[in-house]
Write a protein that holds these residues in place. Structure first.
Motif, PDB file in Angstrom:
ATOM      1  N   GLY A 104     126.048  27.268 -30.442  1.00  0.00           N
ATOM      2  CA  GLY A 104     126.018  26.490 -31.668  1.00  0.00           C
ATOM      3  C   GLY A 104     127.143  26.801 -32.634  1.00  0.00           C
ATOM      4  N   GLU A 105     127.921  27.844 -32.332  1.00  0.00           N
ATOM      5  CA  GLU A 105     129.044  28.189 -33.209  1.00  0.00           C
ATOM      6  C   GLU A 105     130.383  27.731 -32.653  1.00  0.00           C
ATOM      7  OE1 GLU A 105     127.937  32.316 -35.338  1.00  0.00           O
ATOM      8  OE2 GLU A 105     127.649  32.350 -33.178  1.00  0.00           O
ATOM      9  N   LEU A 106     130.426  27.498 -31.353  1.00  0.00           N
ATOM     10  CA  LEU A 106     131.704  27.153 -30.719  1.00  0.00           C
ATOM     11  C   LEU A 106     132.086  25.698 -31.001  1.00  0.00           C
ATOM     12  CD1 LEU A 106     131.193  28.900 -27.264  1.00  0.00           C
ATOM     13  CD2 LEU A 106     132.781  29.589 -29.069  1.00  0.00           C
ATOM     14  N   PRO A 107     133.387  25.408 -31.009  1.00  0.00           N
ATOM     15  CA  PRO A 107     133.832  24.030 -31.287  1.00  0.00           C
ATOM     16  C   PRO A 107     133.704  23.148 -30.046  1.00  0.00           C
ATOM     17  CG  PRO A 107     135.730  25.460 -30.960  1.00  0.00           C
ATOM     18  CD  PRO A 107     134.527  26.325 -30.818  1.00  0.00           C
ATOM     19  N   ILE A 108     132.471  22.970 -29.597  1.00  0.00           N
ATOM     20  CA  ILE A 108     132.217  22.195 -28.377  1.00  0.00           C
ATOM     21  C   ILE A 108     131.250  21.066 -28.700  1.00  0.00           C
ATOM     22  CG2 ILE A 108     131.372  22.300 -25.995  1.00  0.00           C
ATOM     23  CD1 ILE A 108     132.138  25.219 -25.911  1.00  0.00           C
ATOM     24  N   VAL A 109     131.576  19.858 -28.240  1.00  0.00           N
ATOM     25  CA  VAL A 109     130.727  18.690 -28.493  1.00  0.00           C
ATOM     26  C   VAL A 109     130.508  17.940 -27.181  1.00  0.00           C
ATOM     27  CG1 VAL A 109     131.483  18.395 -30.892  1.00  0.00           C
ATOM     28  CG2 VAL A 109     132.748  17.262 -29.041  1.00  0.00           C
ATOM     29  N   ALA A 110     129.546  17.025 -27.200  1.00  0.00           N
ATOM     30  CA  ALA A 110     129.286  16.212 -26.010  1.00  0.00           C
ATOM     31  C   ALA A 110     129.274  14.745 -26.414  1.00  0.00           C
ATOM     32  CB  ALA A 110     127.948  16.599 -25.394  1.00  0.00           C
ATOM     33  N   THR A 111     129.610  13.881 -25.469  1.00  0.00           N
ATOM     34  CA  THR A 111     129.577  12.449 -25.751  1.00  0.00           C
ATOM     35  C   THR A 111     129.155  11.658 -24.523  1.00  0.00           C
ATOM     36  OG1 THR A 111     130.919  10.497 -26.333  1.00  0.00           O
ATOM     37  CG2 THR A 111     132.110  12.374 -25.412  1.00  0.00           C
ATOM     38  N   ALA A 112     128.250  10.712 -24.733  1.00  0.00           N
ATOM     39  CA  ALA A 112     127.829   9.785 -23.678  1.00  0.00           C
ATOM     40  C   ALA A 112     128.108   8.387 -24.220  1.00  0.00           C
ATOM     41  CB  ALA A 112     126.355   9.966 -23.356  1.00  0.00           C
ATOM     42  N   PRO A 113     129.366   7.944 -24.115  1.00  0.00           N
ATOM     43  CA  PRO A 113     129.759   6.710 -24.789  1.00  0.00           C
ATOM     44  C   PRO A 113     129.068   5.451 -24.241  1.00  0.00           C
ATOM     45  CG  PRO A 113     131.689   8.042 -24.219  1.00  0.00           C
ATOM     46  CD  PRO A 113     130.515   8.635 -23.505  1.00  0.00           C
ATOM     47  N   GLU A 114     128.608   5.512 -22.972  1.00  0.00           N
ATOM     48  CA  GLU A 114     127.989   4.324 -22.374  1.00  0.00           C
ATOM     49  C   GLU A 114     126.671   4.702 -21.704  1.00  0.00           C
ATOM     50  OE1 GLU A 114     130.946   2.168 -20.020  1.00  0.00           O
ATOM     51  OE2 GLU A 114     132.543   2.744 -21.407  1.00  0.00           O
ATOM     52  N   ALA A 115     125.866   5.511 -22.396  1.00  0.00           N
ATOM     53  CA  ALA A 115     124.621   6.019 -21.809  1.00  0.00           C
ATOM     54  C   ALA A 115     123.702   4.875 -21.385  1.00  0.00           C
ATOM     55  CB  ALA A 115     123.912   6.908 -22.824  1.00  0.00           C
ATOM     56  N   MET A 116     122.999   5.075 -20.287  1.00  0.00           N
ATOM     57  CA  MET A 116     122.106   4.035 -19.777  1.00  0.00           C
ATOM     58  C   MET A 116     120.770   4.613 -19.311  1.00  0.00           C
ATOM     59  SD  MET A 116     120.990   2.888 -16.548  1.00  0.00           S
ATOM     60  CE  MET A 116     122.129   3.738 -15.478  1.00  0.00           C
ATOM     61  N   HIS A 117     120.796   5.596 -18.428  1.00  0.00           N
ATOM     62  CA  HIS A 117     119.600   6.043 -17.706  1.00  0.00           C
ATOM     63  C   HIS A 117     118.728   6.969 -18.564  1.00  0.00           C
ATOM     64  CE1 HIS A 117     117.333   7.538 -14.195  1.00  0.00           C
ATOM     65  NE2 HIS A 117     117.876   6.549 -13.519  1.00  0.00           N
ATOM     66  N   GLU A 118     117.457   7.082 -18.170  1.00  0.00           N
ATOM     67  CA  GLU A 118     116.599   8.073 -18.839  1.00  0.00           C
ATOM     68  C   GLU A 118     117.137   9.488 -18.638  1.00  0.00           C
ATOM     69  OE1 GLU A 118     113.086   6.482 -16.884  1.00  0.00           O
ATOM     70  OE2 GLU A 118     112.107   6.289 -18.835  1.00  0.00           O
ATOM     71  N   LYS A 119     117.873   9.696 -17.540  1.00  0.00           N
ATOM     72  CA  LYS A 119     118.507  11.003 -17.328  1.00  0.00           C
ATOM     73  C   LYS A 119     119.482  11.306 -18.465  1.00  0.00           C
ATOM     74  CE  LYS A 119     119.749   9.550 -13.233  1.00  0.00           C
ATOM     75  NZ  LYS A 119     120.556   9.465 -11.999  1.00  0.00           N
ATOM     76  N   ALA A 120     120.132  10.263 -18.966  1.00  0.00           N
ATOM     77  CA  ALA A 120     121.082  10.466 -20.062  1.00  0.00           C
ATOM     78  C   ALA A 120     120.333  10.858 -21.343  1.00  0.00           C
ATOM     79  CB  ALA A 120     121.922   9.213 -20.274  1.00  0.00           C
TER      80      ALA A 120
END
Ligand code: NFS
Ligand code: SF4
Length: 647
Positions: free
Chosen positions: A548-564
């Motif tokens: 939670g302190e590191l400069p790391i992010v995530a992105t799901a620009p076109e998410a679709m599935h329940e897995k996403a």
């Protein structure tokens, strides 16, 4: 239909145009026919949990219309219950895949899955050691059995013990935080079952309690992903840097084109082997170039990473592949397989072959794939494709367009590259680049395509903006496939798109590695998001900081599935600000939306950023990266620790 609203590259544009001209229905045309979609469903306030329903409550924040379902459930309960069920389904998918790999691994140890073997003993020992399994003086088979059984025990809450795999994959500080919040799961299956139980009519109606249950279940999705990745590496080898190609242009008119579709490498690895065995049969049947295996969705990514197999299509281009007239067979295992493939294939000679007993498609050929007769079953499937090749009737029209790409960025490979820059202290190469500002942060691209966004467009636009601002990007799943189709997984793209700092770092790494590295690093399939977390964990452990302190992010620009949905939820729970480019069905509850997009950050450092405009999304992600201020945190940590002595 306005084709440009849906696809952007020449290959898919050509095939979608053909589909339109010939009146073939696709996910795009069906989406148009479907709009406007139901507003209650879109906001998550439609409840079908009991037979008195469906109930729907007013999703707008005003006092009009129904405020409660027949049982009295309000918007926040209905939205939270639906969300929890999505997470449970996502986890059931990822974990189901992992469970299959674990069972086969055990089968190898017991001599019941003779067609499989251990390809990476070093990884086996590493995984065993991380789990606290003694390896010294033991036969390989004994270790295999213990690792497999440990994996299987993660599915069943055995004596109330916590799942063991999770602890091996995240920093201790994060584990302790999750423990304090009481969201550490005791069993993958138990958490999924509990989610179904608590979200049923008349059980849990407290939205916060439901959400915490959802977080716990999402961690079982993560655990399943980690098991899937680790055990697949043991069975099929840990991937290394590899080159290949992506897009419909990888199809070959003069070969039997067999597309593997789904997620499970247990099937697709065997198909690749069978194709090699039966190459001569294909040639004898008239296929000059033998057998061409290419992938759709994540099983494609699995094969790309380990075998260099090319990627024909990601999620929303799967139907368009058939339109080329060159696909002889699509062999599917589980997940993300559109039932429409069978309908479209009726206009062509293409065989749709299903293989798993829980994943049949009506009208399709079913050739059951058994772990105990994997080679023979794979031969049957490949022979079926060869037969189909001989029945080609329609005109073959393969779009020329394809892009070269590089993949194979496991943690092991990344560390190997870093070691060439600094043999003793490889991770310092990344942390120094972060500290100097040459790299501003790290972003994980994950997720699917979705007809609600132009195919691949959001992925590309978010990526362009991030790399321009020196964010190091890694990618998995259909997101990686998107970036691959458009040349972002190539070294040439560094020059074209990267900011000066990122360019400099890529230059240093490429010189040391002796190979030009690509702009975005392909880390594998969706279960391989666990690789990205392990990389982040390595950085956290190295710096003494938390995720939670590191400069790391995530992105799901076109998410679709329940897995996403599930992945996004654990990404947030593990401390990552997580962008979603499609509005998820939670907006009907102000409370749930606020928890997901704001309050989560106070507890977990991660939260959802819902933003459909890709450029704005990238800006928000960069703002999150900058807010991390991890350098300060590192200095403070160092001051607190005993070893830090300046006075
Ligand atoms: Ni992930 Fe991969 Fe693609 Fe989405 Fe489907 S294949 S497991 S779910 S659509 S990225
Ligand atoms: Fe309606 Fe309640 Fe039944 Fe849901 S559980 S369908 S809100 S009565």
């Amino acid at each position: 239909m306005n084709i440009e609203d849906y696809v952007i590259d020449p290959a898919n544009t050509k095939m979608l145009q053909l589909a339109e001209d010939e009146g073939v229905s696709t996910c795009f045309s069906r989406y148009e026919d479907m709009t406007p979609q139901c507003g209650f469903g879109a906001a998550g306030v439609c409840c079908t949990m009991c037979l008195q329903g469906p109930c729907r409550v007013n999703p707008a924040d005003n006092d009009k219309g129904n405020q409660e379902g027949i049982c009295g459930a309000r918007d926040y309960t209905i939205v939270a219950r639906n969300l929890v069920r999505s997470i449970a389904a996502g986890s059931a998918n990822h974990s189901g895949h992992a469970r299959h790999v674990a069972e086969v691994l055990r089968g190898v140890a017991l001599g019941e899955a003779e067609d499989y073997e251990i390809k990476d003993e070093a990884k086996l020992k590493k995984v065993a050691t991380d789990l606290g399994i003694e390896v010294d003086g033991k036969e390989t088979n004994e270790i295999v059995k213990e690792v497999a059984e440990e994996a299987i025990s993660n599915f069943i809450g055995f004596h109330g013990e916590e799942v063991s795999w999770l602890k091996t994959a995240i920093p201790e500080s994060r584990y302790n935080l999750l423990s304090d919040c009481d969201v550490i799961p005791q069993g993958i299956n138990d958490a999924i079952a509990d989610s179904m139980h608590r979200s049923a009519m008349g059980v849990d109606s407290d939205p916060l309690n439901l959400i915490f249950g959802g977080l716990e279940t999402s961690l079982t999705d993560f655990t399943g992903c980690a098991i899937g990745t680790d055990l697949s590496d043991i069975l099929f080898g840990t991937p290394e840097l590899i080159e290949s190609e992506a897009n419909l242009g990888v199809l070959d008119e003069d070969a039997v084109n067999l597309l593997v579709h789904g997620h499970d490498p247990l099937l697709s690895e065997k198909i690749v082997e069978a194709a090699k065995r039966l190459e001569d049969e294909a040639k004898a049947a008239g296929a000059e170039n033998g057998i061409n295996i290419a992938g759709i969705c994540c099983t494609g990514n699995e094969l790309l990473m380990r075998q260099g197999v090319s990627l024909a299509a990601n999620f929303t281009s799967q139907e368009l592949a058939i339109m080329t007239g060159a696909v002889d067979a699509i062999v599917a295992d589980v997940q993300c397989v559109m039932p429409s493939l069978q309908e479209i294939s009726r206009c062509y000679h293409t065989d749709i072959i299903t293989t798993m007993d829980i994943a049949k498609v009506s009208g399709a050929k079913h050739i059951q794939f058994n772990d105990s007769s994997a080679n023979a079953d794979a031969d049957t499937i490949v022979r079926t494709a060869i037969e189909a090749f001989q029945k080609r009737d329609a005109e073959v029209d393969i779009p020329e367009h394809k892009s070269k790409l590089m993949a194979g960025f496991t943690v092991e490979q990344i560390v190997e590259v870093l070691q060439k820059v600094n043999a003793d202290d490889p991770l310092s190469v990344i942390t120094d680049a972060l500290a100097s500002g040459d790299i501003r942060g790290i972003a994980l691209f994950a997720g699917c395509n979705n007809v609600k966004t132009k195919q691949d467009h959001n992925h590309l636009e978010v990526a362009k903006e991030l790399v321009k601002n020196d964010v190091l990007c890694v990618a998995t799943g259909c997101a990686a496939n998107s970036l691959g189709k458009h040349g972002f997984l190539l070294p040439e793209a560094v020059e074209e798109y990267a900011g000066e700092g990122l360019k400099k770092v890529m230059g240093i790494l490429s010189d040391a590695a002796g190979v030009d590295l690509p702009l975005v690093w392909h880390m594998g399939s969706c279960v391989d998001n666990s690789r990205a977390v392990r990389l982040a964990t390595a950085l956290a452990d190295y710096t003494g900081l938390d995720l939670g302190e590191l400069p790391i992010v995530a992105t799901a620009p076109e998410a679709m599935h329940e897995k996403a949905v599930s992945i996004g939820t654990w990404a947030v729970t593990l401390g990552l600000p997580t962008h979603v480019g499609v509005v998820p069905p939670v907006t009907g509850s102000k409370l749930v939306t606020e928890v997901a997009t704001k309050i989560a950050k106070d507890v977990y450092d991660g939260h959802f950023i819902v933003e459909t405009d890709p450029k704005a999304a990238a800006e928000k992600l960069i703002a999150e990266i900058d807010e991390r201020n991890w350098i300060q945190a590192m200095k403070t940590k160092a001051r607190e620790s005993d070893s830090y002595t300046t006075e």
